[in-house]
Motif scaffolding. Structure first.
Motif, PDB file in Angstrom:
ATOM      1  N   GLN A  35     -59.385  22.822  54.038  1.00 17.00           N
ATOM      2  CA  GLN A  35     -59.289  22.100  55.315  1.00 17.00           C
ATOM      3  C   GLN A  35     -59.296  23.138  56.439  1.00 17.00           C
ATOM      4  N   ASP A  36     -60.454  23.370  56.999  1.00 16.92           N
ATOM      5  CA  ASP A  36     -60.562  24.410  58.014  1.00 16.92           C
ATOM      6  C   ASP A  36     -60.572  23.803  59.412  1.00 16.92           C
ATOM      7  N   GLY A  37     -60.469  24.680  60.403  1.00 17.72           N
ATOM      8  CA  GLY A  37     -60.536  24.252  61.790  1.00 17.72           C
ATOM      9  C   GLY A  37     -59.285  23.472  62.200  1.00 17.72           C
ATOM     10  N   TRP A  38     -59.485  22.462  63.054  1.00 22.37           N
ATOM     11  CA  TRP A  38     -58.348  21.694  63.577  1.00 22.37           C
ATOM     12  C   TRP A  38     -57.619  20.918  62.490  1.00 22.37           C
ATOM     13  N   LYS A  39     -58.329  20.611  61.382  1.00 27.66           N
ATOM     14  CA  LYS A  39     -57.703  19.839  60.311  1.00 27.66           C
ATOM     15  C   LYS A  39     -56.554  20.619  59.678  1.00 27.66           C
ATOM     16  N   ALA A  40     -56.702  21.926  59.571  1.00 29.51           N
ATOM     17  CA  ALA A  40     -55.626  22.732  58.991  1.00 29.51           C
ATOM     18  C   ALA A  40     -54.389  22.700  59.869  1.00 29.51           C
ATOM     19  N   TRP A  41     -54.558  22.588  61.198  1.00 31.31           N
ATOM     20  CA  TRP A  41     -53.403  22.511  62.097  1.00 31.31           C
ATOM     21  C   TRP A  41     -52.801  21.096  62.147  1.00 31.31           C
ATOM     22  N   ALA A  42     -53.596  20.102  61.820  1.00 31.86           N
ATOM     23  CA  ALA A  42     -53.073  18.728  61.842  1.00 31.86           C
ATOM     24  C   ALA A  42     -52.154  18.447  60.647  1.00 31.86           C
ATOM     25  N   TYR A  43     -52.330  19.150  59.534  1.00 30.73           N
ATOM     26  CA  TYR A  43     -51.497  18.884  58.352  1.00 30.73           C
ATOM     27  C   TYR A  43     -50.011  19.152  58.605  1.00 30.73           C
ATOM     28  N   PRO A  44     -49.617  20.308  59.123  1.00 32.02           N
ATOM     29  CA  PRO A  44     -48.183  20.530  59.350  1.00 32.02           C
ATOM     30  C   PRO A  44     -47.574  19.547  60.356  1.00 32.02           C
ATOM     31  N   VAL A  45     -48.382  19.128  61.364  1.00 31.88           N
ATOM     32  CA  VAL A  45     -47.874  18.130  62.311  1.00 31.88           C
ATOM     33  C   VAL A  45     -47.587  16.814  61.598  1.00 31.88           C
ATOM     34  N   SER A  46     -48.498  16.414  60.716  1.00 30.34           N
ATOM     35  CA  SER A  46     -48.318  15.160  59.977  1.00 30.34           C
ATOM     36  C   SER A  46     -47.079  15.202  59.087  1.00 30.34           C
ATOM     37  N   VAL A  47     -46.882  16.327  58.394  1.00 32.82           N
ATOM     38  CA  VAL A  47     -45.730  16.434  57.479  1.00 32.82           C
ATOM     39  C   VAL A  47     -44.415  16.433  58.261  1.00 32.82           C
ATOM     40  N   ASP A  48     -44.360  17.211  59.320  1.00 32.79           N
ATOM     41  CA  ASP A  48     -43.104  17.301  60.083  1.00 32.79           C
ATOM     42  C   ASP A  48     -42.759  15.981  60.778  1.00 32.79           C
ATOM     43  N   LEU A  49     -43.779  15.299  61.329  1.00 31.80           N
ATOM     44  CA  LEU A  49     -43.511  14.026  61.982  1.00 31.80           C
ATOM     45  C   LEU A  49     -43.018  12.968  60.984  1.00 31.80           C
TER      46      LEU A  49
END
Length: 235
Positions: A35-49
């Motif tokens: 999961q490259d690009g912005w998708k890699a940054w969206a994963y931690p946001v999803s888990v923490d939220l």
């Protein structure tokens, strides 16, 4: 005040450091799984939220005294995802050669997070239970309050709570009137005694100018009380 602010600052600093490290580890695992690009940054946001939302909903259910099984399940799922990413970046997993099961897990995480977040967001709102403060009434106004409460209750009873009047009271029995006493029949007196009665009556009338009393005449003749009627019949 300063000590309190120092403790708050320490907690905030610790939370920011821990969140940044966990955020970075989740990004690294997602990037290693393809999961490259912005998708890699969206994963931690999803888990923490999802972790924060599940924790908040779980605390609300516990304060309301209700079961918190659903929020607790999604909290454990998000915690497992965050903890797994932190452990995976500790050297136990080769991020240059990620196994297939990890790629499948990372690729399927958005659907899982979306489903969990939707359930948490559409769960019925549970207000926090609050204990009502006891009402303190002044001793002087307590009787007035009690009387007003009784009046309100009396006004409500006929329409809201009809009261059964119960069986009708039986009429009181009429008083029994004792029969009037019947005077005993006069006993016939012998002629000599009749003359004596009349003589005493004439003597009493001539002396006092009033008619003689039958009881007095009877007493002078030495007759019993039952003979009063007989004496009166000859006066």
């Amino acid at each position: 005040m300063r000590a309190h602010l120092a403790r708050v600052d320490a907690v905030i600093v610790q939370a920011v450091i821990a969140g940044a490290l966990s955020f970075s580890h989740l990004h690294d695992v997602a990037a290693a799984a393809g999961q490259d690009g912005w998708k890699a940054w969206a994963y931690p946001v999803s888990v923490d939220l999802l972790l924060v939302a599940a924790w908040r909903r779980m605390r609300q259910s516990q304060r309301a005294g209700q079961a918190a099984g659903g929020p607790r399940l999604w909290f454990l799922v998000a915690l497992a995802a965050s903890l797994g990413a932190n452990v995976a970046t500790a050297g136990l997993l080769d991020l240059d050669d990620v196994p297939a099961w990890l790629r499948v897990t990372v690729a399927g995480w958005p659907a899982v997070a979306f489903f969990g977040g939707t359930l948490l967001a559409h769960a019925p709102h549970i207000p926090e239970s609050r204990t009502a403060a006891p009402v303190v009434t002044d001793a002087a106004t307590a009787p007035e309050a009690d009387s007003s409460a009784r009046e309100r209750l009396d006004r409500k009873l006929p329409s809201e709570h009809p009261v059964d009047p119960g069986p009708a009271p039986e009429p009181a029995p009429a008083p029994v009137t004792a029969p009037a006493s019947v005077p005993a029949p006069a006993i016939a007196l012998p002629p000599a005694l009749v003359d004596r009665v009349r003589a005493l009556a004439d003597e009493h009338r001539s002396t006092t100018g009033r008619p003689a009393d039958p009881d007095a005449v009877r007493a002078r003749l030495g007759l019993p009380p039952s003979m009063t009627a007989s004496v009166a019949a000859h006066l």
